[in-house]
Design a protein around this motif. Structure first.
Motif, PDB file in Angstrom:
ATOM      1  N   THR A  32    -106.023 -32.551  23.356  1.00 44.50           N
ATOM      2  CA  THR A  32    -106.618 -31.688  24.383  1.00 44.50           C
ATOM      3  C   THR A  32    -105.587 -31.318  25.450  1.00 44.50           C
ATOM      4  O   THR A  32    -105.557 -30.181  25.936  1.00 44.50           O
ATOM      5  CB  THR A  32    -107.835 -32.402  25.018  1.00 44.50           C
ATOM      6  OG1 THR A  32    -108.802 -32.632  23.981  1.00 44.50           O
ATOM      7  CG2 THR A  32    -108.474 -31.555  26.104  1.00 44.50           C
ATOM      8  N   CYS A  33    -104.699 -32.261  25.776  1.00 43.46           N
ATOM      9  CA  CYS A  33    -103.650 -31.991  26.771  1.00 43.46           C
ATOM     10  C   CYS A  33    -102.675 -30.941  26.254  1.00 43.46           C
ATOM     11  O   CYS A  33    -102.235 -30.068  27.013  1.00 43.46           O
ATOM     12  CB  CYS A  33    -102.885 -33.272  27.094  1.00 43.46           C
ATOM     13  SG  CYS A  33    -103.850 -34.464  28.036  1.00 43.46           S
ATOM     14  N   THR A  81     -98.116 -34.082  30.537  1.00 50.26           N
ATOM     15  CA  THR A  81     -97.681 -33.574  29.236  1.00 50.26           C
ATOM     16  C   THR A  81     -96.509 -32.620  29.433  1.00 50.26           C
ATOM     17  O   THR A  81     -96.551 -31.764  30.304  1.00 50.26           O
ATOM     18  CB  THR A  81     -98.860 -32.828  28.567  1.00 50.26           C
ATOM     19  OG1 THR A  81     -99.923 -33.754  28.380  1.00 50.26           O
ATOM     20  CG2 THR A  81     -98.455 -32.239  27.222  1.00 50.26           C
ATOM     21  N   LYS A  82     -95.460 -32.835  28.632  1.00 52.37           N
ATOM     22  CA  LYS A  82     -94.268 -31.973  28.742  1.00 52.37           C
ATOM     23  C   LYS A  82     -93.859 -31.434  27.390  1.00 52.37           C
ATOM     24  O   LYS A  82     -93.841 -32.175  26.412  1.00 52.37           O
ATOM     25  CB  LYS A  82     -93.079 -32.786  29.277  1.00 52.37           C
ATOM     26  CG  LYS A  82     -93.088 -33.029  30.741  1.00 52.37           C
ATOM     27  CD  LYS A  82     -91.806 -33.754  31.136  1.00 52.37           C
ATOM     28  CE  LYS A  82     -91.934 -34.235  32.580  1.00 52.37           C
ATOM     29  NZ  LYS A  82     -90.884 -35.193  32.944  1.00 52.37           N
ATOM     30  N   GLU A  94     -94.271 -34.579  24.918  1.00 54.94           N
ATOM     31  CA  GLU A  94     -94.419 -35.972  25.360  1.00 54.94           C
ATOM     32  C   GLU A  94     -95.624 -36.071  26.282  1.00 54.94           C
ATOM     33  O   GLU A  94     -95.852 -35.169  27.094  1.00 54.94           O
ATOM     34  CB  GLU A  94     -93.180 -36.420  26.146  1.00 54.94           C
ATOM     35  CG  GLU A  94     -91.979 -36.695  25.295  1.00 54.94           C
ATOM     36  CD  GLU A  94     -90.809 -37.204  26.127  1.00 54.94           C
ATOM     37  OE1 GLU A  94     -89.685 -37.189  25.601  1.00 54.94           O
ATOM     38  OE2 GLU A  94     -91.034 -37.595  27.308  1.00 54.94           O
ATOM     39  N   HIS A  95     -96.356 -37.150  26.150  1.00 54.05           N
ATOM     40  CA  HIS A  95     -97.508 -37.405  27.025  1.00 54.05           C
ATOM     41  C   HIS A  95     -97.301 -38.766  27.697  1.00 54.05           C
ATOM     42  O   HIS A  95     -96.930 -39.733  27.029  1.00 54.05           O
ATOM     43  CB  HIS A  95     -98.804 -37.471  26.212  1.00 54.05           C
ATOM     44  CG  HIS A  95     -99.057 -36.278  25.339  1.00 54.05           C
ATOM     45  ND1 HIS A  95     -99.616 -35.127  25.808  1.00 54.05           N
ATOM     46  CD2 HIS A  95     -98.832 -36.065  24.011  1.00 54.05           C
ATOM     47  CE1 HIS A  95     -99.737 -34.248  24.812  1.00 54.05           C
ATOM     48  NE2 HIS A  95     -99.266 -34.802  23.719  1.00 54.05           N
ATOM     49  N   LEU A 103     -97.977 -46.708  34.205  1.00 53.15           N
ATOM     50  CA  LEU A 103     -97.930 -46.130  32.862  1.00 53.15           C
ATOM     51  C   LEU A 103     -98.710 -47.010  31.878  1.00 53.15           C
ATOM     52  O   LEU A 103     -98.454 -48.196  31.741  1.00 53.15           O
ATOM     53  CB  LEU A 103     -96.464 -46.017  32.414  1.00 53.15           C
ATOM     54  CG  LEU A 103     -96.232 -45.408  31.023  1.00 53.15           C
ATOM     55  CD1 LEU A 103     -96.697 -43.965  30.974  1.00 53.15           C
ATOM     56  CD2 LEU A 103     -94.754 -45.503  30.650  1.00 53.15           C
ATOM     57  N   ALA A 104     -99.665 -46.413  31.183  1.00 56.33           N
ATOM     58  CA  ALA A 104    -100.472 -47.175  30.213  1.00 56.33           C
ATOM     59  C   ALA A 104    -100.109 -46.811  28.778  1.00 56.33           C
ATOM     60  O   ALA A 104    -100.077 -47.673  27.903  1.00 56.33           O
ATOM     61  CB  ALA A 104    -101.962 -46.934  30.453  1.00 56.33           C
ATOM     62  N   VAL A 105     -99.847 -45.539  28.522  1.00 62.64           N
ATOM     63  CA  VAL A 105     -99.547 -45.084  27.157  1.00 62.64           C
ATOM     64  C   VAL A 105     -98.480 -43.991  27.180  1.00 62.64           C
ATOM     65  O   VAL A 105     -98.521 -43.098  28.030  1.00 62.64           O
ATOM     66  CB  VAL A 105    -100.797 -44.483  26.470  1.00 62.64           C
ATOM     67  CG1 VAL A 105    -100.502 -44.124  25.008  1.00 62.64           C
ATOM     68  CG2 VAL A 105    -101.981 -45.429  26.547  1.00 62.64           C
ATOM     69  N   GLU A 106     -97.561 -44.072  26.239  1.00 60.86           N
ATOM     70  CA  GLU A 106     -96.612 -42.975  26.008  1.00 60.86           C
ATOM     71  C   GLU A 106     -96.888 -42.404  24.624  1.00 60.86           C
ATOM     72  O   GLU A 106     -96.978 -43.161  23.664  1.00 60.86           O
ATOM     73  CB  GLU A 106     -95.174 -43.486  25.960  1.00 60.86           C
ATOM     74  CG  GLU A 106     -94.644 -44.097  27.202  1.00 60.86           C
ATOM     75  CD  GLU A 106     -93.451 -44.999  26.870  1.00 60.86           C
ATOM     76  OE1 GLU A 106     -92.310 -44.493  26.872  1.00 60.86           O
ATOM     77  OE2 GLU A 106     -93.675 -46.197  26.578  1.00 60.86           O
ATOM     78  N   GLY A 107     -96.969 -41.092  24.534  1.00 62.34           N
ATOM     79  CA  GLY A 107     -97.183 -40.453  23.244  1.00 62.34           C
ATOM     80  C   GLY A 107     -96.146 -39.375  22.996  1.00 62.34           C
ATOM     81  O   GLY A 107     -95.701 -38.703  23.930  1.00 62.34           O
TER      82      GLY A 107
END
Lengths: 142, 142, 142, 142
Positions: A32-33, A81-82, A94-95, A103-107
């Motif tokens: 969605t982001c 989101t980049k 990258e999210h 920071l909780a999650v990197e995607g």
């Protein structure tokens, strides 16, 4: 390059019997982001941009994520989101999802621009990202 | 090491407006495969093994996947899941999802064994995998 | 009339922090059961029958359900699905989901046969169910 | 009585190959709306109110919905949720989801207040809604 920040709330329906988010939900959030980022860059919503550029979508071909701390129902989270790279027919994003500033999650994800293929309406294949889209992706400093 | 093969069918509810599977669904499938693998190794279902070893679960802390070809509703797929590494409190798995004999998705995940933490019933923290579990993980040639 | 029995397993990913199935998942199960029923009646899978009869699907316009007892991850359930009524452009189905022989959920749904509308590819509208489909629906004593 | 209005957006991940929302997603939306309503009435979030009133949740025992017009990804929708009846251990809610001012979906649900049962941590059973909660439910004109 192109970036965006969204906020959302982790809901009861996102969580599993351990009481924490069921991790595939993060990929739904990231999807969605990514859509929100592209909508902003192109100045139209997804139904409109699929039609305007006559393509079938931008499926993920590769992804990875690190889950640093769990989130729970009721948690308000923020996702930055980049767009970090853009090739001829694929692009990378990258999210970074944070909870209360931590920071909780990197995607990370790689997506391809695809169209419906030749005779078979079911088949999709990658194609070049339109120049007009590339220009918008590069111009955006939002 | 421990391995397992499951078959499942991609359903209408797994697919998105492009007519192909929405990729976060693969992580749901992989999660179910991991559970099935552990259930076989430990000889009990998940409700039972969470209780027997008194722990809160085995959440994913890192994952990645490569989507080589899309799947669609009606596709019967086969997933081979392997335990590829096992440490003191974490373990790694690989999933290979195939359609009609061709590899469609590769998934990799690292999981930790967690318990509920001290005073706060909401907090979870990693703990050592019980020796009885490790023995079963290593003994299994299924 | 047309009926079908499927079995499935309630998985971790279907359950919520109360440890029981998150009830919207039942509607996903019912949707898959309806598809399975129609696939059997028509002798082809959903991708094929959407193409063969050139229509957009059979969305639900009305549904209700009674949840008599909860199910949990690891529960093997059985769902009996029946076509109970068939009109010109709509049809009704009943689902009875049982666990260990005891009725757990009853579901009822009304669906319409729809096609893409006139000039707007986004618009769908109900249409008559093809005679060949009606014949198959009525002939089936499976 | 108690009521609430929330807005949300139908996303790509909510939609199926017909390009419209997959109807079980509406029940996820309604569940989140019910939680939001109770959170407002009780002045705390769900993790807090489950703990404060020491209960296991408020599962749905009966629901029905009418889908009057489909929604699509990108649609901004508004949901009005009302508590319409409150008994000793159960309560009823109505949801009206609108798109661009027009009613798209009506949902009705009956929920019960449950606690963990006797010796079996897995079992849940209905119990009386606490008087303090009833007072808040009735007092609220929000």
């Amino acid at each position: 390059m192109l970036s965006n920040i969204r906020t959302t709330r982790i809901e009861w329906c996102d969580c599993d019997p351990a009481g924490i988010i069921f991790y595939p939900r993060y990929f739904e959030i990231f999807d969605t982001c990514t859509t929100a980022l592209i909508e902003r860059a192109l100045g139209m919503n997804k139904i409109e941009y699929l039609r305007a550029y006559d393509f079938a979508g931008h499926p993920v071909v590769e992804t990875r994520a690190r889950f640093r701390q769990p989130t729970r129902f009721g948690d308000d989270v923020s996702i930055e989101t980049k767009l970090v790279e853009c090739g001829r027919s694929s692009f990378k994003l990258e999210h970074r999802l944070s909870k209360a500033g931590a920071l909780a999650v990197e995607g990370y994800e790689t997506r391809v621009w695809v169209k419906r293929g030749g005779g078979d309406a079911q088949r999709i294949q990658s194609q070049e990202i339109p120049a007009a889209v590339l220009t918008r992706f590069e111009a955006s400093k939002i």
